[in-house]
Design an enzyme around this catalytic site. Sequence first.
Site, PDB file in Angstrom:
ATOM      1  CB  SER A 181     -14.348 -14.476 -36.741  1.00  0.00           C
ATOM      2  OG  SER A 181     -15.514 -13.874 -36.222  1.00  0.00           O
ATOM      3  CE1 TYR A 206     -16.906 -11.994 -29.673  1.00  0.00           C
ATOM      4  CE2 TYR A 206     -17.341 -12.177 -32.017  1.00  0.00           C
ATOM      5  CZ  TYR A 206     -16.687 -11.571 -30.968  1.00  0.00           C
ATOM      6  OH  TYR A 206     -15.827 -10.539 -31.222  1.00  0.00           O
ATOM      7  CB  THR A 245     -13.584 -13.011 -28.082  1.00  0.00           C
ATOM      8  OG1 THR A 245     -12.744 -13.615 -29.071  1.00  0.00           O
ATOM      9  CG2 THR A 245     -13.346 -11.507 -28.076  1.00  0.00           C
ATOM     10  CE  LYS A 261      -8.694 -11.776 -30.603  1.00  0.00           C
ATOM     11  NZ  LYS A 261      -9.795 -10.832 -30.715  1.00  0.00           N
ATOM     12  CG  HIS A 270     -12.423  -6.793 -30.266  1.00  0.00           C
ATOM     13  ND1 HIS A 270     -13.047  -7.846 -29.650  1.00  0.00           N
ATOM     14  CD2 HIS A 270     -12.864  -6.809 -31.541  1.00  0.00           C
ATOM     15  CE1 HIS A 270     -13.836  -8.459 -30.503  1.00  0.00           C
ATOM     16  NE2 HIS A 270     -13.746  -7.848 -31.671  1.00  0.00           N
TER      17      HIS A 270
END
Length: 392
Positions: A112, A135, A161, A259, A283
């Site tokens: 992540s 992100y 994402t 995703k 999520h």
Amino acid sequence: MSAVNSSQVVNIEDLRRLAEQRIPKCVFDYLDGGAEAELTLAENCRAFRDVTFRPRGAVAVRDCDLKVRVLGHELSFPAMLAPVGYSRLMHPAGEVAAAQAAGEAGTGYILSTISAHKLENVKAASQGPVWYQLYLMGGRAAAEGSLDRARRAGFSALVITVDTPVAGLRERDSRNGMKELLGPSLFAKIPYLPDFLAHPGWLAAFLLDGGVPRLENVVIPGKGPMELVDVAAALSEATVTWADLRWIRELWSGPIVVKGLLTGEDARRAIDEGAAAVVVSNHGGRQLDSVPATLRALPEVVAAVGGRIDVLMDGGVRRGSDIVKALCLGARAVLVGRAYAYGLAAAGHAGVTRALKILRADVERTLRLLGCPSAAGLDRTYVETPPAWRSG
Ligand SMILES: Cc1cc2nc3c(=O)[nH]c(=O)nc-3n(C[C@H](O)[C@H](O)[C@H](O)COP(=O)(O)O)c2cc1C
């Protein structure tokens, strides 16, 4: 013997219980909880009950082949580790331990953006494929830096994402004072001290690890790594749009995985924008509440994609039989989030390893009981779905 390897730990729920005992309530609730009324969180797990098996009797399956190929990587069994933010709060070894355990199990790990071990160290810990989840926190300049480091470190795919235009309302986190706990004021933390003191093993490890870590992989030019307390606000400015995806493609020549999709339309759009795979995901029920269970959304996406790219799914996977059901409905593999994070929180590397062993043994046993010799050979003929699901 570590508690996770005792005969009392036979399934993921047992690891969840151990995690709840070892870590403070605020960290456990962050891991375990979902958005708002947690309808989608519950539905993700419940939907697996709607799908029942159609086993083939009198078939002796001795050597089961659990391997699948995802983006050209051979995985030893059809589950990868999903990106899980704040892993270092669950256990100091956090992302490094999870990546190492994934590699040892012959599968992949997705790191992540909200991670506190340097991405180079995470990659070095794993002998398997490691992907980076992006992100746009901290703006494009910070993202450029992360992508450059990820490429040089050998990350083999990028996961974008797209379901987080703003952080979902996790009501448990608000009540537990997550913001105060991550912030700089010691005074604001006082009401939560009893929770920490009730978990001395976790507290000692947390303090020895240096306390609240920073986001080592979001380096703001001129400022340094982002503080964890700034994540929620940064996420509100981190929406990845289709236009951003085009910009990212200029920077990243490897495969891109989108995703967080739940519809055929978005999956087709992702293909048009150059995605090499999509992850059907909500999520883990942590963003928009009341969206459908991912297992329910999977057939529509599989039909829309029509075999052109790999379809992965995540959400609610707690048993190997869940993994088998997702494959029967067209997923190439699944991602697991909480299932391994409970293990991480319970016992670090040993806990993740235990979670993966449980899931792998489940998948193998389920295939043998189904009379199917290989994970790659699963299809819809092995399951019964409710009539409304068959149009997908
Ligand atoms: C504690 C926690 C943190 C997460 N952090 C991220 C993240 O940083 N980025 C991301 O794309 N997904 C994140 N997710 C979502 C997971 O990648 C995955 O979609 C979800 O956990 C799947 O559901 P499951 O937990 O029921 O397996 C997080 C999930 C959890 C439980």
